[in-house]
Design a protein around this motif. Sequence first.
Motif, short mmCIF file in Angstrom:
data_model
loop_
_atom_site.label_atom_id
_atom_site.label_comp_id
_atom_site.label_asym_id
_atom_site.label_seq_id
_atom_site.Cartn_x
_atom_site.Cartn_y
_atom_site.Cartn_z
N GLN A 76 -4.81 -27.08 3.12
CA GLN A 76 -3.48 -27.69 3.03
C GLN A 76 -2.35 -26.67 3.07
O GLN A 76 -1.19 -27.05 3.18
N LEU A 89 -0.18 -31.96 12.36
CA LEU A 89 0.30 -31.32 11.13
C LEU A 89 1.63 -30.59 11.34
O LEU A 89 2.03 -29.80 10.49
N GLN A 92 4.24 -30.59 8.50
CA GLN A 92 3.92 -29.97 7.21
C GLN A 92 4.48 -28.55 7.22
O GLN A 92 3.75 -27.56 7.28
N TRP A 94 5.74 -26.66 5.08
CA TRP A 94 5.46 -25.70 4.01
C TRP A 94 4.40 -24.69 4.43
O TRP A 94 4.35 -23.57 3.92
N ARG A 95 3.55 -25.07 5.38
CA ARG A 95 2.50 -24.17 5.85
C ARG A 95 3.09 -22.90 6.47
O ARG A 95 2.43 -21.85 6.49
#
Length: 355
Positions: A76, A89, A92, A94-95
């Motif tokens: 994650q 993804l 997302q 924050w990755r």
Amino acid sequence: DDVEGSEAKKDTPEGQDVTRVIRGKRIPGFVLLQCIVCFGLWLIFTLAMDTVKEEAAGDRFLAKAGLDSIPGLEDQTDLRWASPDCKDLRWQVWRWLTYQFTHVGACDIMVNVILCLLLVGPMELRNGTVHTAITFNLGVLAGACVWFINDAHNVVVGCSGGCWAYIGMQLADFIVHFRKRNFRIGTSVLLSLVVVIDIVLYYILMPDESSFGAGASDSAVNFQRFSVRLGGLFMGTLAGVVGGGVCQQCSKKAKAVFMPMCLIVGAVMVALCLLWIFIFQAGGNGAPLNVWESQDGLPGWCWYRQIYNRTHINEYAYECVRCGTQECINDWSSRGSVQTVTAVSCQERGWFYSG
């Protein structure tokens, strides 16, 4: 003369950094925290690997461990465009920063810790904690941006982008302040050795991708593509000119030219990254696609397998296929015997189908 010489040395960048440490006015707090967090997370979950997640063919000191190993956060926080089953993804975000807190193997984490202490620490003494933290994370972000454009497929972890941002900043600082430095040859050799050693260790001592477990859905990943380092190096050089004190001895005319230019180049780099991820790919299948594949007219892909069908595909061997849509996956999954395979093996053999 000796007194004058010692006073002159204090006026150099190196002398000022040492003086700050001796007087206790400043310590590299961000660097120490970054090293403790990254190394601590890696060590804790490496030692707990038997009870958490077995990887790297049973060798825990070659395993991927860190923030991404925390129960509930598995897969994650690393940097990836899509999941092995092609789940998108991209949003997302924050990755793009959290991937720095996971590393692959003892070699990976130790090299980054050493780079932080040798390169980032002295610059933090000079520029301050806040500036250093921002620049380091800009390097991590820039590394992600270059990865999206240049790679897009391999899962990435590690804080090399931030470390290489300071290789860029140190290089720019060294060139601009060359005449003021006392250890010109030593600094040149040190910077060269740092770059060469990091590259050599990356290509030679990093665990082979197949060691992450044949049969795993992401067994073909190489967890640290060089794209991240290049992005960090580029952003660090720009940040050094704009706000790192590299141009503090430049003329007003030079500052008026180079500083806005660097800001514009950095902004364009980030804009191109965002456009590539969210706009340019909108007309395709939405699956990961790097700029080189786009130039070759290939579709995006995020799922790959080797398939055997003696009647309709190949009577004597498995063939590699890759897909970027669920329809493609369903189609090829029903055509014969399906087995996992590493992407490197398929690249060496050639792809039977891409779609």
